[in-house]
Design an enzyme around this catalytic site. Structure first.
Site, PDB file in Angstrom:
ATOM      1  N   HIS A 122       6.081   7.211  11.246  1.00  0.00           N
ATOM      2  CA  HIS A 122       5.565   7.032   9.892  1.00  0.00           C
ATOM      3  C   HIS A 122       4.946   8.385   9.532  1.00  0.00           C
ATOM      4  CE1 HIS A 122       3.893   5.300   6.383  1.00  0.00           C
ATOM      5  NE2 HIS A 122       3.160   4.335   6.881  1.00  0.00           N
ATOM      6  N   ARG A 176       0.821  -1.223   0.000  1.00  0.00           N
ATOM      7  CA  ARG A 176       0.000   0.000   0.000  1.00  0.00           C
ATOM      8  C   ARG A 176       0.847   1.260   0.000  1.00  0.00           C
ATOM      9  NH1 ARG A 176      -4.995  -0.824   3.010  1.00  0.00           N
ATOM     10  NH2 ARG A 176      -4.455   1.104   4.064  1.00  0.00           N
ATOM     11  N   THR A 177       1.754   1.354   0.955  1.00  0.00           N
ATOM     12  CA  THR A 177       2.544   2.583   1.062  1.00  0.00           C
ATOM     13  C   THR A 177       3.450   2.745  -0.157  1.00  0.00           C
ATOM     14  OG1 THR A 177       2.475   2.436   3.440  1.00  0.00           O
ATOM     15  CG2 THR A 177       4.162   3.842   2.532  1.00  0.00           C
ATOM     16  N   LYS A 214      22.027 -10.920   1.018  1.00  0.00           N
ATOM     17  CA  LYS A 214      23.325 -11.580   0.821  1.00  0.00           C
ATOM     18  C   LYS A 214      24.364 -11.049   1.793  1.00  0.00           C
ATOM     19  CE  LYS A 214      22.283 -11.828  -4.085  1.00  0.00           C
ATOM     20  NZ  LYS A 214      22.469 -10.916  -5.215  1.00  0.00           N
TER      21      LYS A 214
HETATM   22  N1  ASP Z   1       1.774  -1.591   6.728  1.00  0.00           N
HETATM   23  C1  ASP Z   1       0.965  -1.791   5.569  1.00  0.00           C
HETATM   24  C2  ASP Z   1       1.768  -2.372   4.478  1.00  0.00           C
HETATM   25  O1  ASP Z   1       2.923  -2.587   4.724  1.00  0.00           O
HETATM   26  C3  ASP Z   1       0.274  -0.550   5.143  1.00  0.00           C
HETATM   27  C4  ASP Z   1       1.236   0.476   4.819  1.00  0.00           C
HETATM   28  O2  ASP Z   1       1.866   0.282   3.818  1.00  0.00           O
HETATM   29  O3  ASP Z   1       1.410   1.470   5.541  1.00  0.00           O
HETATM   30  O4  ASP Z   1       1.266  -2.619   3.410  1.00  0.00           O
HETATM   31  N1  ASP Z   2       0.384   0.786   7.624  1.00  0.00           N
HETATM   32  C1  ASP Z   2       0.824   1.198   8.905  1.00  0.00           C
HETATM   33  C2  ASP Z   2       2.285   0.959   9.100  1.00  0.00           C
HETATM   34  O1  ASP Z   2       2.953   0.533   8.204  1.00  0.00           O
HETATM   35  C3  ASP Z   2       0.022   0.561   9.956  1.00  0.00           C
HETATM   36  C4  ASP Z   2       0.107  -0.910  10.025  1.00  0.00           C
HETATM   37  O2  ASP Z   2       0.820  -1.553   9.267  1.00  0.00           O
HETATM   38  O3  ASP Z   2      -0.589  -1.415  10.885  1.00  0.00           O
HETATM   39  O4  ASP Z   2       2.780   1.210  10.171  1.00  0.00           O
END
Ligand code: ASP
Ligand code: ASP
Length: 345
Positions: A165, A87-88, A115
């Protein structure tokens, strides 16, 4: 400690502004004089409002048929993810591409970190490719700052361990400010796994800096010690924690980060802390529900509540995420250009 800011210091005009109304490079350096975005801690209300105002312009731009604006043309953005995230990473990728950058994704599975190459070797190797922006996610708190000290490009922290974050807190703030018209004076309850949450930490810094009243609601095992020092009220029960609040921010239960026994059982956790209409009934009738995603439906949030289009801003948070990341890329690259031209003159 919570810093309550007088409203005269804060920008009160929250009407969305077109991205083209953004100020010139020199103004950016003075409005946001940072080379990197490593965390929210240490930013002041004017800097936060500056990023949010710019993000508003990008929300409008992203709703147009033509979403692209090539202000990052010729620049290279590397998304360096040592921890999985679809997502991020996608959000940062879209943000960079909409601004015309060359975006490269590098994830731990395909890199040589596996590695035996160290974090700093990776930084030095990447630096030799002259990226202008590095977006970095890492499982250890502090790793992103360490990396930022070894590279020439601007670094954005996309989540480091339990630490920060920052773009998540900015996108949450943008969602709140657009829905409620302000942040100052609101009561925000952040609920669930506070201990393992970088989202909670960044949000606590941002919301207290902007003058919101922040409560954390969790069992003692999921709260860091001395969390009150960050200027929050601590509640162990949803009934008191959610009482009359304007915003209910739920967090994902980070089971991958739990080594000991933090919880009796997931069922018990849902019973005591999972958000359902019953627990929500003590909040203000117009209280907004938020969650950073990904959600554990039926664990920290009831699925019907999560999908309630009248109460939940969860989809909107995702939309705000792209705009906020465009604003951050815009500001940091303009700062770099301004510094480069100063150096030449
Ligand atoms: N922690 C979630 C993920 O790694 C959402 C985000 O990306 O913040 O996909
Ligand atoms: N997406 C957020 C994070 O990466 C929250 C989660 O993963 O719960 O921190």
């Amino acid at each position: 400690m919570a810093t309550f800011i007088s409203s005269t210091l804060m920008s009160t005009d929250h009407t969305p502004k077109p991205a083209s109304a953004a100020p010139h490079a020199g103004d950016v350096v003075s409005a946001f004089p940072h080379k990197h975005l490593l965390g929210i801690e240490g930013l002041n209300p004017l800097e936060i409002n500056y990023l949010l105002d710019l993000s508003d312009g990008y929300v409008e731009q992203n709703r147009q048929a033509n979403k692209n604006k090539a202000i990052l043309a010729g620049l290279t953005q590397i998304n360096l993810f040592f921890e999985n995230s679809t997502r991020t990473r996608t959000s940062f990728e879209l943000a960079g591409k909409r601004l015309g950058a060359d975006v490269i994704n590098m994830s731990v599975a395909t890199s040589s970190v596996r590695k035996g190459e160290t974090l700093l070797d990776t930084a030095i190797t990447l630096n030799a490719m002259h990226p202008d922006i590095l977006v970095v996610r890492h499982g250890q708190s502090g790793a992103v700052k360490l990396l930022s000290e070894k590279v020439d490009g601007a670094v954005i922290n996309a989540g480091d361990g339990w630490h920060e974050h920052p773009t998540q807190a900015l996108l949450d703030a943008l969602t709140i400010r657009r829905r409620k018209g302000r942040i100052e004076g609101l009561t925000v309850a952040i609920c669930g796994d506070i201990l393992h949450s970088r989202v909670a930490r960044s949000n606590i810094h941002l919301l207290t800096t902007m003058g919101a009243r922040v409560r954390v609601v969790a069992p003692p095992t999921l709260l860091p010690t001395a969390i009150e020092r960050l200027g929050v009220e601590v509640h162990h029960r949803m009934e008191t924690g959610l009482s009359d609040c304007d915003i209910v921010m739920m967090l994902r239960l980070q089971r991958e980060r739990m080594e000991g026994s933090y919880l009796p059982s997931v069922r018990e956790f849902f019973h005591l802390y999972g958000l359902d209409y019953d627990k929500l009934s003590v909040a203000r009738p117009d209280a907004l529900i938020m969650h950073p995603g990904p959600m554990n439906r039926g664990v920290e949030i009831d699925t019907v509540v999560a999908d309630d289009i009248h109460r939940s801003a969860i989809q909107e948070q995702v939309e705000m995420g792209v705009a906020v990341r465009m604003a951050c890329l815009d500001v940091l690259t303009r700062n770099r250009r301004a510094h480069a031209s100063e150096a030449l003159s």
